[in-house]
Design a protein around this motif. Structure first.
Motif, PDB file in Angstrom:
ATOM      1  N   ALA A   1      57.470 -48.534 -79.733  1.00 46.00           N
ATOM      2  CA  ALA A   1      58.423 -49.231 -80.592  1.00 46.00           C
ATOM      3  C   ALA A   1      59.544 -49.858 -79.766  1.00 46.00           C
ATOM      4  CB  ALA A   1      58.991 -48.261 -81.618  1.00 46.00           C
ATOM      5  N   ILE A   2      60.044 -49.116 -78.803  1.00 47.29           N
ATOM      6  CA  ILE A   2      61.122 -49.626 -77.945  1.00 47.29           C
ATOM      7  C   ILE A   2      60.632 -50.808 -77.119  1.00 47.29           C
ATOM      8  CG2 ILE A   2      62.567 -49.043 -75.952  1.00 47.29           C
ATOM      9  CD1 ILE A   2      62.736 -46.194 -77.210  1.00 47.29           C
TER      10      ILE A   2
ATOM     11  N   MET B   1      63.190 -59.230 -78.118  1.00 51.99           N
ATOM     12  CA  MET B   1      64.534 -59.719 -77.791  1.00 51.99           C
ATOM     13  C   MET B   1      64.600 -60.462 -76.460  1.00 51.99           C
ATOM     14  SD  MET B   1      67.203 -56.762 -79.082  1.00 51.99           S
ATOM     15  CE  MET B   1      66.219 -55.275 -78.935  1.00 51.99           C
ATOM     16  N   GLY B   2      63.534 -60.429 -75.680  1.00 50.25           N
ATOM     17  CA  GLY B   2      63.546 -61.074 -74.372  1.00 50.25           C
ATOM     18  C   GLY B   2      64.277 -60.264 -73.315  1.00 50.25           C
ATOM     19  N   LEU B   3      64.384 -58.965 -73.540  1.00 42.24           N
ATOM     20  CA  LEU B   3      65.187 -58.124 -72.649  1.00 42.24           C
ATOM     21  C   LEU B   3      64.497 -57.812 -71.322  1.00 42.24           C
ATOM     22  CD1 LEU B   3      66.751 -55.725 -75.269  1.00 42.24           C
ATOM     23  CD2 LEU B   3      68.034 -57.055 -73.585  1.00 42.24           C
ATOM     24  N   ILE B   4      63.180 -57.784 -71.308  1.00 47.58           N
ATOM     25  CA  ILE B   4      62.494 -57.496 -70.043  1.00 47.58           C
ATOM     26  C   ILE B   4      62.693 -58.656 -69.075  1.00 47.58           C
ATOM     27  CG2 ILE B   4      60.255 -57.076 -68.952  1.00 47.58           C
ATOM     28  CD1 ILE B   4      59.434 -55.555 -71.480  1.00 47.58           C
ATOM     29  N   ASP B   5      62.591 -59.874 -69.573  1.00 51.64           N
ATOM     30  CA  ASP B   5      62.863 -61.038 -68.720  1.00 51.64           C
ATOM     31  C   ASP B   5      64.322 -61.049 -68.276  1.00 51.64           C
ATOM     32  OD1 ASP B   5      60.286 -61.971 -68.800  1.00 51.64           O
ATOM     33  OD2 ASP B   5      60.635 -63.352 -70.479  1.00 51.64           O
ATOM     34  N   PHE B   6      65.232 -60.679 -69.176  1.00 53.46           N
ATOM     35  CA  PHE B   6      66.657 -60.590 -68.830  1.00 53.46           C
ATOM     36  C   PHE B   6      66.850 -59.627 -67.668  1.00 53.46           C
ATOM     37  CE2 PHE B   6      70.714 -58.415 -69.163  1.00 53.46           C
ATOM     38  CZ  PHE B   6      71.632 -59.424 -69.384  1.00 53.46           C
ATOM     39  N   ALA B   7      66.208 -58.471 -67.726  1.00 54.67           N
ATOM     40  CA  ALA B   7      66.337 -57.471 -66.665  1.00 54.67           C
ATOM     41  C   ALA B   7      65.748 -57.991 -65.351  1.00 54.67           C
ATOM     42  CB  ALA B   7      65.655 -56.174 -67.084  1.00 54.67           C
ATOM     43  N   LYS B   8      64.597 -58.632 -65.422  1.00 50.39           N
ATOM     44  CA  LYS B   8      63.953 -59.159 -64.217  1.00 50.39           C
ATOM     45  C   LYS B   8      64.837 -60.197 -63.528  1.00 50.39           C
ATOM     46  CE  LYS B   8      59.647 -60.419 -64.775  1.00 50.39           C
ATOM     47  NZ  LYS B   8      58.456 -60.996 -65.481  1.00 50.39           N
ATOM     48  N   GLN B   9      65.514 -61.008 -64.311  1.00 45.64           N
ATOM     49  CA  GLN B   9      66.389 -62.033 -63.747  1.00 45.64           C
ATOM     50  C   GLN B   9      67.596 -61.426 -63.037  1.00 45.64           C
ATOM     51  OE1 GLN B   9      67.218 -64.371 -67.219  1.00 45.64           O
ATOM     52  NE2 GLN B   9      65.118 -65.149 -67.369  1.00 45.64           N
ATOM     53  N   ARG B  10      67.849 -60.152 -63.267  1.00 45.18           N
ATOM     54  CA  ARG B  10      68.983 -59.472 -62.630  1.00 45.18           C
ATOM     55  C   ARG B  10      68.525 -58.428 -61.616  1.00 45.18           C
ATOM     56  NH1 ARG B  10      69.761 -62.010 -66.829  1.00 45.18           N
ATOM     57  NH2 ARG B  10      71.780 -62.993 -67.276  1.00 45.18           N
ATOM     58  N   GLY B  11      67.333 -58.650 -61.103  1.00 48.11           N
ATOM     59  CA  GLY B  11      66.852 -57.849 -59.990  1.00 48.11           C
ATOM     60  C   GLY B  11      66.183 -56.541 -60.348  1.00 48.11           C
ATOM     61  N   ILE B  12      65.908 -56.313 -61.620  1.00 50.00           N
ATOM     62  CA  ILE B  12      65.203 -55.090 -62.024  1.00 50.00           C
ATOM     63  C   ILE B  12      63.721 -55.432 -62.150  1.00 50.00           C
ATOM     64  CG2 ILE B  12      64.975 -53.294 -63.782  1.00 50.00           C
ATOM     65  CD1 ILE B  12      67.889 -53.871 -64.572  1.00 50.00           C
ATOM     66  N   PRO B  13      62.871 -54.891 -61.293  1.00 55.89           N
ATOM     67  CA  PRO B  13      61.443 -55.199 -61.374  1.00 55.89           C
ATOM     68  C   PRO B  13      60.873 -54.826 -62.747  1.00 55.89           C
ATOM     69  CG  PRO B  13      61.962 -54.040 -59.335  1.00 55.89           C
ATOM     70  CD  PRO B  13      63.181 -53.955 -60.196  1.00 55.89           C
ATOM     71  N   GLU B  14      59.869 -55.573 -63.189  1.00 62.13           N
ATOM     72  CA  GLU B  14      59.307 -55.319 -64.518  1.00 62.13           C
ATOM     73  C   GLU B  14      58.782 -53.895 -64.658  1.00 62.13           C
ATOM     74  OE1 GLU B  14      55.978 -57.074 -67.659  1.00 62.13           O
ATOM     75  OE2 GLU B  14      56.685 -58.315 -65.988  1.00 62.13           O
ATOM     76  N   ALA B  15      58.137 -53.396 -63.608  1.00 64.81           N
ATOM     77  CA  ALA B  15      57.602 -52.030 -63.687  1.00 64.81           C
ATOM     78  C   ALA B  15      58.724 -51.019 -63.894  1.00 64.81           C
ATOM     79  CB  ALA B  15      56.817 -51.705 -62.420  1.00 64.81           C
ATOM     80  N   LYS B  16      59.846 -51.215 -63.211  1.00 68.53           N
ATOM     81  CA  LYS B  16      60.980 -50.306 -63.377  1.00 68.53           C
ATOM     82  C   LYS B  16      61.588 -50.461 -64.764  1.00 68.53           C
ATOM     83  CE  LYS B  16      65.441 -48.932 -61.435  1.00 68.53           C
ATOM     84  NZ  LYS B  16      66.482 -49.200 -60.397  1.00 68.53           N
ATOM     85  N   ALA B  17      61.692 -51.697 -65.239  1.00 67.66           N
ATOM     86  CA  ALA B  17      62.240 -51.927 -66.575  1.00 67.66           C
ATOM     87  C   ALA B  17      61.419 -51.209 -67.629  1.00 67.66           C
ATOM     88  CB  ALA B  17      62.306 -53.429 -66.866  1.00 67.66           C
ATOM     89  N   ARG B  18      60.111 -51.314 -67.527  1.00 69.18           N
ATOM     90  CA  ARG B  18      59.243 -50.655 -68.505  1.00 69.18           C
ATOM     91  C   ARG B  18      59.330 -49.131 -68.381  1.00 69.18           C
ATOM     92  NH1 ARG B  18      56.015 -53.964 -71.373  1.00 69.18           N
ATOM     93  NH2 ARG B  18      55.940 -56.149 -70.715  1.00 69.18           N
ATOM     94  N   GLN B  19      59.507 -48.651 -67.172  1.00 68.53           N
ATOM     95  CA  GLN B  19      59.679 -47.210 -66.980  1.00 68.53           C
ATOM     96  C   GLN B  19      60.975 -46.744 -67.657  1.00 68.53           C
ATOM     97  OE1 GLN B  19      60.162 -46.008 -62.882  1.00 68.53           O
ATOM     98  NE2 GLN B  19      59.568 -43.905 -63.307  1.00 68.53           N
ATOM     99  N   CYS B  20      62.037 -47.512 -67.494  1.00 65.76           N
ATOM    100  CA  CYS B  20      63.312 -47.145 -68.120  1.00 65.76           C
ATOM    101  C   CYS B  20      63.213 -47.179 -69.641  1.00 65.76           C
ATOM    102  CB  CYS B  20      64.423 -48.076 -67.648  1.00 65.76           C
ATOM    103  SG  CYS B  20      64.918 -47.815 -65.917  1.00 65.76           S
ATOM    104  N   LEU B  21      62.453 -48.124 -70.183  1.00 64.81           N
ATOM    105  CA  LEU B  21      62.287 -48.209 -71.632  1.00 64.81           C
ATOM    106  C   LEU B  21      61.565 -46.987 -72.192  1.00 64.81           C
ATOM    107  CD1 LEU B  21      61.341 -51.979 -71.976  1.00 64.81           C
ATOM    108  CD2 LEU B  21      63.430 -50.904 -72.818  1.00 64.81           C
ATOM    109  N   GLY B  22      60.858 -46.262 -71.338  1.00 62.79           N
ATOM    110  CA  GLY B  22      60.144 -45.062 -71.777  1.00 62.79           C
ATOM    111  C   GLY B  22      60.821 -43.771 -71.380  1.00 62.79           C
TER     112      GLY B  22
END
Length: 242
Positions: free
Chosen positions: A162-163, A170-191
């Motif tokens: 759900a998260i 909301m486009g938040l994963i792309d937002f995070a990637k644009q600020r230097g957070i790798p997608e894999a890390k972003a998805r890990q944080c979302l979980g």
């Protein structure tokens, strides 16, 4: 899982996140400026706390705490108007420390930006928070445009799924990637269920004990103050001696 489920049923409308505002108290004696350690700036001195993240002189005589939601329009307006002068005029001289604490006033929809906003070290927390508030309208517009079928899926989805769905909407994963957070890390944080449970409990506890009745809730030197805008907050800081 039970805590998260209680948040999913809250509205996606993102309304009613503010409260009444009041007036400043009698002025206190002005606080003296405190120099940061050599080669450092108080506006870049940040660390995690039990409930959030703090920037500034940890021994500042004036301590400001905000319980906020990254999707709350009133919080966003306060941040867009007030973050720059708060940091430059009051935090930088070492007079004021500022601590931000996540509060899920909208329930589950507040979790994706909170999780990604904390998906970095403390030094990047406030720059990302400020940038999220700058981009807030876009996040809210996309969230409110969520198809009815997807909203139905959220009701029965596992928390992490759900998260992730809301973050992608909301486009938040792309937002995070644009600020230097790798997608894999972003998805890990979302979980990160530890963080999810932490903020869910914090929201429930602070609601139950009356500390927070809406966002932003501001606490100055341990006392809740009535301020919703920078124009209301700054006189209270000055009255406290800033």
């Amino acid at each position: 899982m039970k805590m998260f489920a209680s948040l999913v049923v809250l509205s996606l409308a993102l309304a009613g996140c503010s409260k009444e505002a009041g007036t400043p108290s009698a002025p206190a004696s002005p606080a003296a400026a405190v120099a940061a350690p050599a080669g450092q700036s108080w506006t870049e001195t940040a660390s995690r706390t039990a409930e959030g993240t703090i920037v500034g002189n940890p021994n500042a005589p004036i301590k400001l705490v905000e319980y906020g939601s990254r999707l709350c329009p009133t919080c966003g307006a306060l941040a867009r108007e007030g973050f720059a002068p708060l940091l430059e005029k009051y935090v930088k001289p070492g007079k004021v420390s500022f601590e931000y604490r996540e509060f899920l006033v909208h329930g589950a929809p507040d979790l994706p930006p909170a999780l990604l906003g904390n998906c970095t070290d403390a030094s990047a927390f406030f720059p990302i928070l400020e940038q999220m508030y700058q981009a807030q309208e876009g996040f809210n517009t996309k969230l409110q445009a969520m198809p009815a079928a997807m909203q139905q899926q959220l009701q029965s989805a596992e928390p992490v799924d759900a998260i992730r769905m809301m973050a992608e909407q909301m486009g938040l994963i792309d937002f995070a990637k644009q600020r230097g957070i790798p997608e894999a890390k972003a998805r890990q944080c979302l979980g990160d269920m530890k963080q999810i449970d932490r903020w869910t409990k914090q929201t429930q506890d602070k609601s139950a004990d009356g500390t927070v009745t809406g966002t932003p809730t501001l606490i100055l030197n341990g006392k809740k103050i009535d301020a919703l805008s920078w124009g209301q907050l700054e006189p209270l800081l000055k009255a406290a001696g800033a």
